[in-house]
Scaffold this active site. Sequence first.
Site, PDB file in Angstrom:
ATOM      1  N   ASP A  30       0.847  -1.189   0.000  1.00  0.00           N
ATOM      2  CA  ASP A  30       0.000   0.000   0.000  1.00  0.00           C
ATOM      3  C   ASP A  30       0.888   1.246   0.000  1.00  0.00           C
ATOM      4  O   ASP A  30       1.873   1.329   0.733  1.00  0.00           O
ATOM      5  CB  ASP A  30      -0.916  -0.004   1.234  1.00  0.00           C
ATOM      6  CG  ASP A  30      -2.080   0.964   1.082  1.00  0.00           C
ATOM      7  OD1 ASP A  30      -3.225   0.501   0.992  1.00  0.00           O
ATOM      8  OD2 ASP A  30      -1.829   2.195   1.048  1.00  0.00           O
ATOM      9  N   ILE A  31       0.525   2.227  -0.796  1.00  0.00           N
ATOM     10  CA  ILE A  31       1.316   3.450  -0.933  1.00  0.00           C
ATOM     11  C   ILE A  31       1.250   4.303   0.331  1.00  0.00           C
ATOM     12  O   ILE A  31       2.134   5.148   0.565  1.00  0.00           O
ATOM     13  CB  ILE A  31       0.836   4.247  -2.176  1.00  0.00           C
ATOM     14  CG1 ILE A  31       1.918   5.154  -2.709  1.00  0.00           C
ATOM     15  CG2 ILE A  31      -0.450   5.014  -1.899  1.00  0.00           C
ATOM     16  CD1 ILE A  31       1.613   5.700  -4.094  1.00  0.00           C
ATOM     17  N   ASN A  86     -12.973  -2.947   2.325  1.00  0.00           N
ATOM     18  CA  ASN A  86     -13.972  -1.900   2.507  1.00  0.00           C
ATOM     19  C   ASN A  86     -14.932  -1.900   1.323  1.00  0.00           C
ATOM     20  O   ASN A  86     -14.505  -2.049   0.175  1.00  0.00           O
ATOM     21  CB  ASN A  86     -13.288  -0.535   2.617  1.00  0.00           C
ATOM     22  CG  ASN A  86     -12.392  -0.437   3.843  1.00  0.00           C
ATOM     23  OD1 ASN A  86     -12.766  -0.875   4.923  1.00  0.00           O
ATOM     24  ND2 ASN A  86     -11.206   0.126   3.674  1.00  0.00           N
ATOM     25  N   GLY A  92     -15.458   3.694   3.712  1.00  0.00           N
ATOM     26  CA  GLY A  92     -14.190   4.334   3.370  1.00  0.00           C
ATOM     27  C   GLY A  92     -13.530   3.794   2.126  1.00  0.00           C
ATOM     28  O   GLY A  92     -12.333   4.024   1.909  1.00  0.00           O
ATOM     29  N   GLN A  93     -14.274   3.082   1.279  1.00  0.00           N
ATOM     30  CA  GLN A  93     -13.666   2.577   0.038  1.00  0.00           C
ATOM     31  C   GLN A  93     -13.363   3.737  -0.898  1.00  0.00           C
ATOM     32  O   GLN A  93     -14.249   4.549  -1.203  1.00  0.00           O
ATOM     33  CB  GLN A  93     -14.600   1.577  -0.664  1.00  0.00           C
ATOM     34  CG  GLN A  93     -13.932   0.943  -1.883  1.00  0.00           C
ATOM     35  CD  GLN A  93     -14.837  -0.036  -2.630  1.00  0.00           C
ATOM     36  OE1 GLN A  93     -16.033  -0.136  -2.346  1.00  0.00           O
ATOM     37  NE2 GLN A  93     -14.262  -0.723  -3.591  1.00  0.00           N
ATOM     38  N   HIS A  99     -10.292  -5.155  -3.299  1.00  0.00           N
ATOM     39  CA  HIS A  99      -8.944  -5.345  -2.743  1.00  0.00           C
ATOM     40  C   HIS A  99      -9.045  -5.736  -1.288  1.00  0.00           C
ATOM     41  O   HIS A  99      -9.935  -5.284  -0.572  1.00  0.00           O
ATOM     42  CB  HIS A  99      -8.077  -4.093  -2.916  1.00  0.00           C
ATOM     43  CG  HIS A  99      -8.704  -2.823  -2.408  1.00  0.00           C
ATOM     44  ND1 HIS A  99      -9.687  -2.146  -3.095  1.00  0.00           N
ATOM     45  CD2 HIS A  99      -8.491  -2.114  -1.271  1.00  0.00           C
ATOM     46  CE1 HIS A  99     -10.044  -1.074  -2.405  1.00  0.00           C
ATOM     47  NE2 HIS A  99      -9.345  -1.031  -1.289  1.00  0.00           N
ATOM     48  N   HIS A 101      -7.001  -5.551   2.119  1.00  0.00           N
ATOM     49  CA  HIS A 101      -5.882  -5.005   2.879  1.00  0.00           C
ATOM     50  C   HIS A 101      -5.352  -6.110   3.787  1.00  0.00           C
ATOM     51  O   HIS A 101      -6.147  -6.786   4.466  1.00  0.00           O
ATOM     52  CB  HIS A 101      -6.347  -3.860   3.784  1.00  0.00           C
ATOM     53  CG  HIS A 101      -6.850  -2.643   3.075  1.00  0.00           C
ATOM     54  ND1 HIS A 101      -6.068  -1.516   2.903  1.00  0.00           N
ATOM     55  CD2 HIS A 101      -8.046  -2.355   2.517  1.00  0.00           C
ATOM     56  CE1 HIS A 101      -6.777  -0.591   2.273  1.00  0.00           C
ATOM     57  NE2 HIS A 101      -7.983  -1.073   2.025  1.00  0.00           N
TER      58      HIS A 101
HETATM   59  P1  AMP Z   1      -9.727   1.658   0.303  1.00  0.00           P
HETATM   60  O1  AMP Z   1      -9.782   2.969   1.047  1.00  0.00           O
HETATM   61  O2  AMP Z   1     -10.148   0.485   1.112  1.00  0.00           O
HETATM   62  O3  AMP Z   1     -10.424   1.754  -1.037  1.00  0.00           O
HETATM   63  O4  AMP Z   1      -8.187   1.401   0.039  1.00  0.00           O
HETATM   64  C1  AMP Z   1      -7.500   1.870  -1.061  1.00  0.00           C
HETATM   65  C2  AMP Z   1      -6.051   1.752  -0.722  1.00  0.00           C
HETATM   66  O5  AMP Z   1      -5.292   1.857  -1.908  1.00  0.00           O
HETATM   67  C3  AMP Z   1      -5.543   2.860   0.220  1.00  0.00           C
HETATM   68  O6  AMP Z   1      -5.008   2.268   1.403  1.00  0.00           O
HETATM   69  C4  AMP Z   1      -4.478   3.571  -0.610  1.00  0.00           C
HETATM   70  O7  AMP Z   1      -3.373   3.998   0.163  1.00  0.00           O
HETATM   71  C5  AMP Z   1      -4.096   2.511  -1.627  1.00  0.00           C
HETATM   72  N1  AMP Z   1      -3.581   3.021  -2.878  1.00  0.00           N
HETATM   73  C6  AMP Z   1      -4.131   3.964  -3.679  1.00  0.00           C
HETATM   74  N2  AMP Z   1      -3.369   4.159  -4.763  1.00  0.00           N
HETATM   75  C7  AMP Z   1      -2.307   3.305  -4.660  1.00  0.00           C
HETATM   76  C8  AMP Z   1      -1.160   3.022  -5.470  1.00  0.00           C
HETATM   77  N3  AMP Z   1      -0.945   3.656  -6.628  1.00  0.00           N
HETATM   78  N4  AMP Z   1      -0.289   2.097  -5.033  1.00  0.00           N
HETATM   79  C9  AMP Z   1      -0.482   1.453  -3.864  1.00  0.00           C
HETATM   80  N5  AMP Z   1      -1.546   1.658  -3.061  1.00  0.00           N
HETATM   81  C10 AMP Z   1      -2.443   2.579  -3.448  1.00  0.00           C
END
Ligand code: AMP
Length: 112
Positions: A30-31, A86, A92-93, A99, A101
């Site tokens: 995760d970024i 999520n 909070g999606q 995906h 986590h």
């Molecule tokens: P959610 O809030 O459950 O939809 O999670 C989306 C997740 O994707 C968040 O934790 C972000 O930090 C992660 N995310 C978004 N863009 C990227 C990216 N380019 N590379 C890695 N993680 C990402």
Amino acid sequence: MNDCIFCKIIAGDIPSKKIYEDELCFAFYDINPLAPMHFLVVPKKHLASAAEVGEEDALLVGHIYAVIAKLAAELGFAEGFRVVTNVGALAGQTVHHLHFHVLAGRELGAFN
Ligand code: AMP
Ligand code: ZN
């Protein structure tokens, strides 16, 4: 989905810190990590969220959990971790490609 950031990561069009890939799924860090260990496992098939999972996806979702267990053992945190997905804005999606986590490496606390 052309404008899906996770489809672009899977395709290699957007860089990621890849951990694992097979014919069905892709895992990358995760970024914006919320724990010392925080990565995402996504199906290569575009599903908007867990709300779109159907019976036809049972093998896919089971496979993703098997991959998570394998990575937990290989990366050394199998004794304690959390898997979260999520669904929708209320949860909070922010990225609308299913995906999971995977979080570990700190006390994660109880849900409220
Ligand atoms: P959610 O809030 O459950 O939809 O999670 C989306 C997740 O994707 C968040 O934790 C972000 O930090 C992660 N995310 C978004 N863009 C990227 C990216 N380019 N590379 C890695 N993680 C990402
Ligand atoms: Zn997608």
